[in-house]
Scaffold this motif. Structure first.
Motif, mmCIF file in Angstrom:
data_model
loop_
_atom_site.group_PDB
_atom_site.id
_atom_site.type_symbol
_atom_site.label_atom_id
_atom_site.label_comp_id
_atom_site.label_asym_id
_atom_site.label_seq_id
_atom_site.Cartn_x
_atom_site.Cartn_y
_atom_site.Cartn_z
ATOM 1 N N SER A 1 57.861 41.335 50.794
ATOM 2 C CA SER A 1 56.741 41.735 51.226
ATOM 3 C C SER A 1 56.319 43.048 51.238
ATOM 4 O O SER A 1 55.377 43.180 51.589
ATOM 5 C CB SER A 1 56.493 41.215 53.319
ATOM 6 N N ALA A 2 56.870 43.974 50.762
ATOM 7 C CA ALA A 2 56.528 45.202 50.713
ATOM 8 C C ALA A 2 55.607 45.552 48.613
ATOM 9 O O ALA A 2 55.947 46.818 49.159
ATOM 10 C CB ALA A 2 57.872 46.131 51.300
ATOM 11 N N LEU A 3 56.108 45.213 47.890
ATOM 12 C CA LEU A 3 55.468 44.782 47.060
ATOM 13 C C LEU A 3 54.520 44.168 46.123
ATOM 14 O O LEU A 3 53.944 44.005 44.728
ATOM 15 C CB LEU A 3 57.124 43.702 45.870
ATOM 16 N N ALA A 4 53.027 44.098 46.874
ATOM 17 C CA ALA A 4 51.901 43.709 46.687
ATOM 18 C C ALA A 4 51.604 44.646 45.780
ATOM 19 O O ALA A 4 51.214 45.926 46.320
ATOM 20 C CB ALA A 4 50.972 43.078 47.748
ATOM 21 N N MET B 1 53.877 57.748 45.302
ATOM 22 C CA MET B 1 54.470 56.963 46.187
ATOM 23 C C MET B 1 53.269 57.099 47.537
ATOM 24 O O MET B 1 52.982 56.141 49.002
ATOM 25 C CB MET B 1 55.165 56.252 46.519
ATOM 26 N N LEU B 2 53.431 58.274 48.015
ATOM 27 C CA LEU B 2 53.613 58.956 49.555
ATOM 28 C C LEU B 2 52.104 58.905 49.311
ATOM 29 O O LEU B 2 50.980 59.067 50.776
ATOM 30 C CB LEU B 2 54.279 60.425 49.332
ATOM 31 N N ALA C 1 51.559 52.294 44.085
ATOM 32 C CA ALA C 1 52.266 52.424 43.153
ATOM 33 C C ALA C 1 53.742 51.551 42.816
ATOM 34 O O ALA C 1 53.914 52.112 41.683
ATOM 35 C CB ALA C 1 53.233 54.021 43.929
ATOM 36 N N LEU C 2 54.201 51.208 43.478
ATOM 37 C CA LEU C 2 55.450 50.681 42.818
ATOM 38 C C LEU C 2 54.747 49.413 42.194
ATOM 39 O O LEU C 2 55.544 49.101 41.156
ATOM 40 C CB LEU C 2 56.101 49.706 44.010
ATOM 41 N N GLY C 3 53.312 48.390 42.764
ATOM 42 C CA GLY C 3 52.934 47.532 41.641
ATOM 43 C C GLY C 3 52.623 48.075 40.131
ATOM 44 O O GLY C 3 52.949 47.340 38.789
ATOM 45 N N ALA C 4 52.068 49.521 40.158
ATOM 46 C CA ALA C 4 51.607 50.294 39.026
ATOM 47 C C ALA C 4 52.760 50.183 38.218
ATOM 48 O O ALA C 4 53.095 50.372 36.894
ATOM 49 C CB ALA C 4 51.206 51.230 39.217
ATOM 50 N N LEU C 5 54.025 50.775 38.416
ATOM 51 C CA LEU C 5 55.145 50.814 38.151
ATOM 52 C C LEU C 5 55.870 49.855 37.307
ATOM 53 O O LEU C 5 56.491 49.583 36.690
ATOM 54 C CB LEU C 5 56.437 51.895 39.134
ATOM 55 N N LEU C 6 55.993 48.662 38.072
ATOM 56 C CA LEU C 6 56.367 47.314 37.792
ATOM 57 C C LEU C 6 55.620 46.713 36.709
ATOM 58 O O LEU C 6 56.738 46.279 35.298
ATOM 59 C CB LEU C 6 56.147 46.366 39.009
ATOM 60 N N HIS C 7 54.136 46.864 36.875
ATOM 61 C CA HIS C 7 53.894 46.197 35.569
ATOM 62 C C HIS C 7 53.735 47.124 34.340
ATOM 63 O O HIS C 7 54.008 46.630 33.560
ATOM 64 C CB HIS C 7 51.725 46.891 36.389
#
Length: 468
Positions: free
Chosen positions: A16-19, A74-75, A82-88
């Protein structure tokens, strides 16, 4: 946290935190590009200003600049975006990119050419031509690994042999890798963005053939002059007397064919199966490709006799360095690409204006020289990505209505990586091998005199013929 590290800890973060969502490139200031600039400047200047320290701590530089970017991202922009862009970036670009480089590096490192030829102008020109052609199929790094030592052995009894290595860097370590996505990292990044495999071959063939033909003719003329000049002098002792050429590690040639087939498979087979990994869509054909490439590299390690790799002085050091540094590059480039995607509404609006004509059409001369100029001093792979996005980032449009623009970007990134020792990864490797073999290689700026005198006039001619 590096890109690869983030990919590894996915299972520890609640779904749920990774959208994934937009990090807001249109509202970012140029300050967000400072970690990317710092990363590239570290790569450019570290090996020159403090080589010993850099050799032992380059990974720390990559981690430092990544953290300088990712923590504020992220902050200030939100954990999920931020995490979505990083995973992409990690799953769709960095990991496939490193897997291909690892496979080509491993397989090419298992091919050994032994024996010695006499370094006559005809022989040297033929060796350069072979290496140039090879570069588009085994990569500029692979071709450089395979061909540099035979060329050095052929000329180790010549008084004048610096020019041989300089032209080798021009042709084999750079320009020769322009005809397929396997040849040079920028082109594979284009492939990952949707550029078809053979688009590069058909659209860069005229520019590549033009540059290669001129360079081979120039080399033959210069080498013939220097060869005749040595004719009246006492011969030097040949540390590697002539003996028959032998090729070892032949099993790796079909494995290289397997790499090409795996890449083509991922471009043509579209089963429509997609895995949604926390908002990032990973297609089945790309997973199969990456697993196949790793399998081919493993087969090379198992099937190639250890003495063959020892003959190439094979080590994992270069690919470890590439993996760590590119983790930092791919992390730090995230906001830069987001700002470029914002176009005229983003912080890079002046750069958009610089590569656009008054009527809004692309200025292909500017694309060629700006991409090339930055690729001369910064790594050409991220430079290619920057201008790819600046040109719109739509692969289908760039392959059709924007074909000349994409050609200019691709040629600038690949060709002008030859302008300095740091423009493309194999350049400095070849320089180090040649110096180790007692070749009096020019300094950083001395090499630029060579490239300025020989390459820049060729690029000016290319501009007039192909890009105006």
């Amino acid at each position: 946290m590096s890109v690869a590290g983030a990919a590894l800890v996915l299972g520890l973060v609640p779904e749920s935190a990774l959208a994934a969502s937009d990090i807001g490139g249109a509202t970012m200031s140029l300050a967000w590009a400072l970690p990317f600039a710092g990363m590239l400047l570290s790569i450019a200047l570290g090996p020159i200003l403090f080589p010993h320290f850099w050799e032992h701590h380059y990974g720390k530089f990559a981690a430092f600049w990544s953290l300088i970017l990712l923590v504020p991202l992220m902050l200030l922009r939100g954990f999920d975006p931020a995490l979505g862009a990083l995973l992409h970036t990690a799953l769709l670009e960095y990991i496939p990119f490193i897997i291909l480089l690892f496979s080509l590096f491993t397989i090419a490192g298992g091919i050994l050419v032994m024996g010695n030829l006499r370094g006559t102008p005809a022989t040297n020109t033929a060796l350069l031509a072979i290496g140039t052609l090879m570069a588009s199929f085994v990569g500029t790094t692979g071709a450089s690994i395979i061909m540099i030592r035979p060329l050095l052995r052929a000329n180790d009894d010549r008084r004048h042999n610096v020019h041989v290595v300089v032209f080798f860097i021009f042709l084999v370590s750079n320009i020769g890798g322009s005809l397929t996505p396997l040849g040079d990292p920028p082109l594979f990044l284009g492939f990952l963005r949707g550029i078809s495999f053979f688009w590069t071959t058909t659209h860069l063939l005229p520019e590549t053939s033009f540059a290669v033909a001129i360079l081979l003719v120039l080399f033959y003329g210069l080498d013939s002059y220097l060869f005749r000049k040595e004719g009246g002098l006492p011969p030097l002792k040949d540390p590697t007397p002539d003996r028959a050429i032998k090729l070892y590690g032949r099993v790796n040639f079909p494995l290289l064919g397997g790499v090409i087939l795996a890449i083509l498979m991922s471009a043509t087979w579209k089963p429509g199966i997609v895995f949604d990994i926390h908002g990032v869509h990973v297609e089945l054909q790309n997973l199969v490709r990456d697993v196949a490439l790793l399998g081919l590299a493993f087969l090379s390690l198992m099937l190639t006799p250890k003495p063959v790799r020892a003959g190439n002085e094979f080590s994992w050091g270069p690919i470890k360095e590439v993996a760590k540094l590119f983790a930092g590059i791919f992390a730090c480039i995230i906001p830069v690409l987001a700002m470029l995607q914002a176009g005229k509404d983003g912080a890079f609006a002046p750069l958009v204006a610089l590569v656009s004509n008054p009527d809004g059409s692309p200025n292909n001369v500017a694309y060629f020289w700006l991409t090339g100029g930055l690729s001369s001093f910064l790594d050409n792979a991220p430079t290619y990505l920057v201008f790819f996005e600046l040109a719109g980032g739509d692969a289908q449009k760039l392959m059709t209505t924007g074909a000349l623009t994409l050609t200019a970007i691709s040629a600038g990134a690949v060709f002008m990586g030859a302008n300095t020792y740091i423009g493309n990864a194999p350049n400095f490797m070849v320089y180090a091998i040649a110096k180790d073999r007692k070749v009096a290689m020019p300094s950083f700026f001395g090499y630029m005199l060579w490239s300025g005198a020989i390459l820049i006039p060729i690029f000016l001619l290319q501009t007039l013929i192909f890009f105006r």
